[in-house]
Write an enzyme that holds these catalytic residues in place. Structure first.
Site, mmCIF file in Angstrom:
data_model
loop_
_atom_site.group_PDB
_atom_site.id
_atom_site.type_symbol
_atom_site.label_atom_id
_atom_site.label_comp_id
_atom_site.label_asym_id
_atom_site.label_seq_id
_atom_site.Cartn_x
_atom_site.Cartn_y
_atom_site.Cartn_z
ATOM 1 N N SER A 193 37.665 58.446 7.921
ATOM 2 C CA SER A 193 38.949 58.742 8.573
ATOM 3 C C SER A 193 38.707 59.318 9.965
ATOM 4 O O SER A 193 37.618 59.151 10.527
ATOM 5 C CB SER A 193 39.780 59.695 7.714
ATOM 6 O OG SER A 193 41.102 59.758 8.200
ATOM 7 N N ASN A 194 39.694 59.972 10.538
ATOM 8 C CA ASN A 194 39.552 60.548 11.875
ATOM 9 C C ASN A 194 40.294 61.875 11.947
ATOM 10 O O ASN A 194 40.876 62.324 10.966
ATOM 11 C CB ASN A 194 40.061 59.555 12.923
ATOM 12 C CG ASN A 194 41.500 59.170 12.652
ATOM 13 O OD1 ASN A 194 42.391 60.001 12.656
ATOM 14 N ND2 ASN A 194 41.719 57.887 12.376
ATOM 15 N N HIS A 195 40.291 62.480 13.121
ATOM 16 C CA HIS A 195 40.817 63.843 13.255
ATOM 17 C C HIS A 195 42.329 63.942 13.402
ATOM 18 O O HIS A 195 42.852 65.029 13.602
ATOM 19 C CB HIS A 195 40.189 64.525 14.478
ATOM 20 C CG HIS A 195 38.776 64.948 14.256
ATOM 21 N ND1 HIS A 195 38.424 65.823 13.259
ATOM 22 C CD2 HIS A 195 37.630 64.604 14.885
ATOM 23 C CE1 HIS A 195 37.117 66.026 13.295
ATOM 24 N NE2 HIS A 195 36.612 65.275 14.275
ATOM 25 N N SER A 196 43.040 62.818 13.359
ATOM 26 C CA SER A 196 44.479 62.899 13.575
ATOM 27 C C SER A 196 45.143 63.776 12.499
ATOM 28 O O SER A 196 44.897 63.603 11.313
ATOM 29 C CB SER A 196 45.082 61.492 13.520
ATOM 30 O OG SER A 196 46.478 61.586 13.473
#
Ligand code: CTP
Length: 409
Positions: free
Chosen positions: A213-216
């Protein structure tokens, strides 16, 4: 348009009538003031037996109105001034007596006179003993009010002032504030429009317990969804973020880009606008292990093979070309370098009406913080840079542009 949220600068006349639940009106009042509303409190004589004027004066920092013939500050006749300027007349708690007066057009005190004189939308929250509520006179009066389009919220069931259990309790202050918010939203510039918003970073499964995933954080998307709701839109929020569901909108929870794509295509079929604030993972693991991947013996590393995810905006654009899908699409470009050039390229490639570019290397803007600084690039060649603002304010700026597209088209 105010950037304070729906209550910002709105004039609310809060009518407080005489019942034990009058103390809860102080909470309602406080919430409205904190949300930026200008609250003028009108108390009946009976209300003042239960709660002091001083309470509301301290909460609103404004004069309290109690008397049709006493004019605080020497203004014009209060019932006319208040009636004309109100964006909403909220009566909480509303006794059987006040409900009866309003339903029968009586105007023998300041509050009932305002109710008769104001063209503003009205919301009443009844509170009384069960027998009074159930009485045919009250039921007839409430039916009359509803027939005129006056909103009536509650009463709830529970413990009453007499100690008995039953129907007649004032609904909770938060519910009253939420109902007021919905009524005000109907006057917004997105009233009757359908807006689909995506939020959060997608999660691409590696195995049953792990994902890429990512930091959003999803905060920007939630801010857009809430702002659109408060401007009157019917909102569908498609989210992969772990944030509580905001009230007053449809919330579709998804994990992966593929799930988000399916949800977006379904939701945007009839939509006015799609605002893609989600950080969609560009790649997903080629295969998802059915069981948790175990480290075996002396294995030093693990190679994950990734494949491209569908580009949601590109799929929406392809549909638009065939005449289905949203009228307006807005994308985001989170960049670490060459902000404008990259954003401009995405605006064109994804056939967007507007792109919201932000530099995610800034520590006060972008991921996981409550503030953002963005540049809006439009297909018309316009470039608008915002100062550092709250995400809610950025959301309002984006929706100002969406509303403008709608009036221009
Ligand atoms: N987006 C999308 N589908 C994807 C990837 C991104 O719809 N598979 C959307 C995002 O929600 C955002 C916009 O496209 O509104 C731009 O996202 P971004 O990740 O910056 O763009 P990419 O096309 O992925 O370009 P790159 O990763 O090469 O910068």
């Amino acid at each position: 348009m105010s950037h304070q949220g729906i209550f910002g600068g709105k004039r609310i006349v809060l009518g407080v009538t005489g019942g034990i639940a009058a103390y809860k009106a102080a909470t309602v009042c406080s919430r409205l003031v904190q949300a930026g509303a200008l609250v003028d409190v009108v108390m009946t004589e009976a209300a003042q037996k239960f709660i002091s004027q001083l309470t509301f004066q301290a909460l609103t920092h404004r004069p309290i109105y109690t008397d049709m013939f006493h004019i605080p500050g020497g203004e014009n006749i209060p019932h006319i001034v208040l009636a004309d300027s109100a964006d909403l007349l909220l009566i909480a708690p509303a006794t059987a007596n006040t409900i009866g007066k309003v339903a029968n057009g009586l105007a023998d005190n300041l509050l009932s006179a305002i109710a008769l004189a104001t063209p503003a939308p009205k919301l009443m929250a009844p509170a009384m003993e069960t027998d009074m509520w159930r009485h045919p006179a009250t039921q007839r009066n409430v039916a009359t009010l509803k027939g005129w389009g006056i909103e009536v919220i509650g009463p709830a069931a529970g413990r009453l002032a007499s100690g008995a259990m039953g129907e007649g309790r004032l609904v909770e202050p938060d519910e009253i504030v939420a109902a007021a918010q919905i009524i005000l939203a109907r006057q917004g510039d997105l009233a009757g429009r359908t807006v689909v918003v995506t939020a959060g970073g997608t999660r691409e499964a590696i195995d049953p317990v792990r994902f890429v995933s990512n930091h959003s954080s999803g905060k920007m998307g939630y801010a857009v969804a809430e702002a659109a709701r408060d401007r009157g839109a019917q909102v569908t929020l498609i989210t992969s973020a772990n944030l509580p569901a905001p009230f007053g909108m449809a919330v579709v929870r998804v994990d992966s880009a593929q799930e988000m794509l399916d949800a977006v295509l379904t939701a945007t079929d009839q939509a006015t606008a799609l605002i893609m604030a989600a950080a969609v993972a560009d790649f997903r693991p080629l295969t998802v292990a059915e069981q948790k991947i175990k480290k075996r013996g002396d294995t030093e590393g693990l190679v994950l093979e990734l494949v491209r995810n569908p580009d949601i905006l590109a799929e929406v654009a392809a549909r638009k070309a065939t005449g289905t899908g949203p009228d307006i699409t807005v994308g985001f470009a989170a960049e670490t370098h060459d902000l404008l050039a990259n954003a401009h390229e995405k605006l064109k490639r994804k056939r967007l009406d507007l792109i919201v570019a932000n530099d995610v290397t800034a520590t006060d803007a972008g991921f996981a913080v409550d503030t953002n600084r963005v540049t809006l690039l439009g297909t018309d060649g316009s470039i608008e840079e915002t100062p550092l603002m709250t995400k809610r304010e950025v959301a309002e700026t984006i929706l100002d542009r969406v509303a403008r597209f709608l009036t221009d088209s």
